[in-house]
Design a protein around this motif. Structure first.
Motif, PDB file in Angstrom:
ATOM      1  N   LEU A  67       0.711  -1.288   0.049  1.00 54.03           N
ATOM      2  CA  LEU A  67       0.112  -0.140   0.180  1.00 54.03           C
ATOM      3  C   LEU A  67       0.862   1.338  -0.147  1.00 54.03           C
ATOM      4  O   LEU A  67       0.364   2.081  -0.860  1.00 54.03           O
ATOM      5  N   LEU A  68       1.837   1.022   0.813  1.00 50.56           N
ATOM      6  CA  LEU A  68       2.783   2.564   0.693  1.00 50.56           C
ATOM      7  C   LEU A  68       3.641   2.619  -0.705  1.00 50.56           C
ATOM      8  O   LEU A  68       3.651   3.838  -1.014  1.00 50.56           O
ATOM      9  N   LEU A  69       3.576   1.510  -1.161  1.00 51.98           N
ATOM     10  CA  LEU A  69       4.359   1.557  -2.692  1.00 51.98           C
ATOM     11  C   LEU A  69       3.528   1.996  -3.647  1.00 51.98           C
ATOM     12  O   LEU A  69       3.700   2.923  -4.528  1.00 51.98           O
ATOM     13  N   LEU A  70       1.943   1.834  -3.514  1.00 53.87           N
ATOM     14  CA  LEU A  70       1.050   2.482  -4.131  1.00 53.87           C
ATOM     15  C   LEU A  70       0.919   3.673  -3.946  1.00 53.87           C
ATOM     16  O   LEU A  70       0.754   4.542  -4.923  1.00 53.87           O
ATOM     17  N   ILE A  71       0.813   4.070  -2.606  1.00 54.57           N
ATOM     18  CA  ILE A  71       0.875   5.787  -2.374  1.00 54.57           C
ATOM     19  C   ILE A  71       1.860   6.311  -3.190  1.00 54.57           C
ATOM     20  O   ILE A  71       2.157   7.485  -3.812  1.00 54.57           O
ATOM     21  N   ALA A  72       3.119   5.719  -3.219  1.00 54.46           N
ATOM     22  CA  ALA A  72       4.411   6.323  -3.569  1.00 54.46           C
ATOM     23  C   ALA A  72       4.256   6.411  -5.206  1.00 54.46           C
ATOM     24  O   ALA A  72       5.007   7.384  -5.751  1.00 54.46           O
TER      25      ALA A  72
END
Length: 522
Positions: free
Chosen positions: A299-304
């Motif tokens: 999810l953090l990579l998606l936000i990134a």
């Protein structure tokens, strides 16, 4: 030597290294897709595709669109088979000449998907020149080692074709964005893009969702230009491209509704549906159990990704428009997927294959940026590549755990002339084609049909056995775990009415084989 001459030699050397690296990655990807391609049995869904091609009636036979899967007969025409199926027909249409040329072995049938997997990788060469050679190498590496792309390149179903068409749609769309953006503002998507979209919609209905997502984004430039004529033009062109798929949906609505009506009555919340779909997406990159750590990292990579796109827009990066289209199309598809699967019984990771090429392309594009975006992308590449290989290595072979070949060989080994084979066939008559696919390699089909009885209607068999002499009768139960309660009920009836005794049931994945000795109780 003149400097221009040296520069030309250096450029030629770099070009040679580029093409050598691309060829090497292509060979590696092809080798992975053909590795042990025929070493494992067909599974349930593959047997449907193979049976639709090899066991159905003629193409020009009666068209019976009112038939559902529960009432479909083996002898029904090919198109009746496909209209009863909740999937469009393109893959099986391609499979017809393929099987005619190469045969029905596991390797021969699956090689169509393997070839399509290679064609998916070739889409890298259709990218515009603004995507540099190092970026193309990264994209080729990620496509070659993608776990889900390898898995479904070794599966005789329509997912390898879906991934191939989506990869080429992305390539052709961003090529048009870079080379002729004014044509999009005029509402003129290329004929190639429209054709690929029409084919994808005829291959899988999730593909239709993807095509509509692409169509929506190709309409954006017409809205920005505030041109009603351009918007009308792009809408008309996509409608014409999708007309065959829409006509097919109108004919095959019974098969589609049968699938939809099987859904649970209560819908999940959007949050729970998002979690379920996102977890399915992650499974394409990470083997084993997906825990909360995997979920939050992804999810953090998606936000990134979204923050990276905003930074590219702010800096007016040359690839910001391409990035926006790929990211937007993938996001729109995912949102529709969330809304559309709130009542789905399950969400399988293969349903995400439509956006996998786009996600891998984004990862490659981010290496062409600077600062933290490039660093995160470069850091993630080895994890994506190695994770993909681990996902492929850990995947069940065959898919669905149905070891039909091994179970059929066990039945054939136990079978003697005159024995009775009991199968659960009246629930869906075409299941008989599944059970017979491997058996007919050992037992003549005419003999199989003569000596096969239905587990769902055991009374006729009980009467038949009671009318025979006291001679011992050998029976073989050949069933699927989905019908275990019915098979147990049939066995109980035979034990109570005929005095049957059974040996230990042998399991072959989801298949069950039980030998039974019966004679009338004295």
């Amino acid at each position: 030597m003149p400097i221009s001459r040296i520069a030309a030699l250096v450029q030629k050397h770099k070009q040679g290294i580029f093409y050598f690296t691309m060829a090497l990655l292509l060979v590696i990807g092809a080798s992975l897709r053909f590795y042990e391609l025929g070493a494992f049995s067909f599974w349930d869904d593959e047997l449907f595709s193979v049976s639709a091609v090899t066991r159905s009636g003629p193409w020009n036979g009666p068209l019976l669109p009112e038939r559902s899967m529960a009432h479909l007969q083996i002898t029904d025409s090919f198109w009746t088979w496909k209209l009863a199926d909740p999937h469009p027909p393109l893959y099986e249409v391609l499979l017809v000449p393929w099987i005619h040329l190469w045969g029905t072995s596991e390797f021969a049938v699956r090689s169509l998907s393997a070839v399509l997997g290679i064609v998916t990788m070739l889409s890298v060469f259709a990218l515009p020149h603004t995507i540099t050679r190092p970026t193309r190498i990264v994209y080729m590496l990620l496509l070659a080692t993608s776990g889900c792309l390898i898995i479904y390149s070794q599966d005789a179903r329509n997912y390898a074709l879906s991934a191939c068409l989506t990869a080429w749609m992305f390539a052709r769309l961003i090529k048009q964005i870079e080379t002729a953006p004014h044509t999009l503002a005029q509402g003129r998507p290329t004929v190639t893009l429209l054709t690929l979209g029409g084919l994808l919609a005829l291959n899988h209905y999730y593909g239709l969702v993807f095509v509509l997502s692409v169509a929506a984004f190709t309409a954006v430039p017409t809205l920005q230009a505030r041109s009603i004529s351009a918007l009308t033009r792009v809408s008309t062109r996509w409608s014409l491209a999708l007309l065959p798929a829409l006509a097919y949906i109108a004919l095959g609505w019974i098969g589609i509704m049968t699938k939809l009506n099987a859904a649970p009555p209560d819908a999940l919340s959007l949050a729970m549906t998002f979690k379920r779909n996102f977890t399915a997406f992650i499974r394409n990159f990470s083997p084993g159990h997906i825990g909360m750590v995997h979920f939050w990292i992804a999810l953090l990579l998606l936000i990134a990704c979204y923050l990276a796109y905003r930074k590219m827009r702010k800096e007016n990066h040359p690839l910001q428009l391409i990035t926006g289209y790929v990211l937007g199309i993938s996001t729109l598809f995912f949102i529709v997927q969330i809304i559309g699967t709130r009542r789905a019984e399950f969400v399988h990771e293969r349903y995400m294959i439509f956006i996998i090429p786009g996600c891998l392309l984004l990862t490659a594009i981010f290496t062409q940026t600077s600062n933290w975006i490039k660093n995160i992308s470069l850091f993630s590449i080895p994890f994506i590549a190695i994770g993909g290989l681990l996902v492929w290595n850990a995947s069940p072979k065959p898919q669905g755990w149905g070891e039909w070949k091994g179970a059929s060989e066990a039945v054939a080994k136990a079978y003697q002339a005159g024995d009775i084979i009991i199968m659960p066939i009246s629930h869906q008559p075409i299941l008989q084609a599944y059970f017979q696919h491997y058996l007919k390699e050992h037992i003549p089909l005419s003999e199989l049909e003569k000596n096969t009885w239905d587990a769902f209607d055991i009374a006729p068999l009980v009467n038949h056995l009671k009318q025979t002499t006291d001679q011992k009768q050998h029976l073989i139960f050949f069933s699927h775990s989905a019908f275990e309660p019915q098979m147990k009920a049939a066995l109980s009836t035979l034990q109570a009415d005929i005095g049957c005794t059974s040996k230990e049931t042998r399991s072959y994945g989801t298949l069950r084989v039980t030998e039974i000795s019966c004679k009338e109780s004295q």
